[in-house]
Scaffold this active site. Structure first.
Site, PDB file in Angstrom:
ATOM      1  N   GLN A   1      46.446  39.124  40.155  1.00  0.00           N
ATOM      2  CA  GLN A   1      45.692  38.645  38.996  1.00  0.00           C
ATOM      3  C   GLN A   1      44.286  39.234  39.010  1.00  0.00           C
ATOM      4  O   GLN A   1      43.361  38.652  39.556  1.00  0.00           O
ATOM      5  CB  GLN A   1      45.639  37.120  38.969  1.00  0.00           C
ATOM      6  N   PHE A   2      44.154  40.418  38.379  1.00  0.00           N
ATOM      7  CA  PHE A   2      42.861  41.096  38.377  1.00  0.00           C
ATOM      8  C   PHE A   2      41.797  40.296  37.642  1.00  0.00           C
ATOM      9  O   PHE A   2      40.606  40.510  37.841  1.00  0.00           O
ATOM     10  CB  PHE A   2      42.981  42.505  37.798  1.00  0.00           C
ATOM     11  N   THR A   3      42.185  39.341  36.803  1.00  0.00           N
ATOM     12  CA  THR A   3      41.194  38.565  36.054  1.00  0.00           C
ATOM     13  C   THR A   3      40.367  37.655  36.961  1.00  0.00           C
ATOM     14  O   THR A   3      39.351  37.122  36.518  1.00  0.00           O
ATOM     15  CB  THR A   3      41.844  37.737  34.930  1.00  0.00           C
TER      16      THR A   3
END
Length: 145
Positions: free
Chosen positions: A78-80
């Site tokens: 989850q790069f967010t």
């Protein structure tokens, strides 16, 4: 690296309606590699999470780790988690590692958890995923390298 760890009774991740990974009682782990992270960061984060005492003991206190409880883990990239909202309403993600580094470190993190003796399933790096979970507690803990 950054992670959000959730104690769950169950979790699964789907890509295009197909289940890619699932776990029963254990941990749902959202993970993001940051600029400058290394394999050592992935290994250290995995070791910390494996020993994190957030499962109930016989007295109902959070005093047991996933290793103690025999639970499994579902790991989803989850790069967010790298979001920077300090300059307005649109988050920036430039602090996240480039995709090729992010994928390598995500896979290293999952392997490091397996190396701790934890059953691990994963999502698909870079894919649009639907994550379903039942948070137990609820217990949700953010952790950085």
């Amino acid at each position: 690296m950054k992670a959000v760890v959730q104690r769950v009774t169950e979790a699964r991740v789907e890509v295009d309606g197909t289940t890619m990974g699932r776990c029963g009682p254990g941990l749902m782990i959202l993970v993001c590699a940051m600029q400058g992270d290394t394999e050592d960061n992935a290994d250290t984060l995995a070791a910390r999470i494996a020993k994190l005492r957030i499962f109930r003991d016989e007295d109902g206190r959070m005093n047991r780790s996933i290793l103690d409880s025999g639970g499994a883990a579902l790991v989803v990239s989850q790069f967010t988690l790298a979001a920077d909202t300090s300059r307005g309403n649109r988050p920036g993600f430039s602090a996240a590692a480039p995709p090729e580094d992010g994928e390598r470190l995500y896979e290293r993190f999952a392997e490091a958890l397996r190396g701790q003796g934890i059953a691990v399933e994963t999502g698909r790096f870079g894919a649009e995923m639907a994550v379903h979970l039942v948070n137990d507690g609820p217990v949700t803990i953010p952790i950085e390298r």
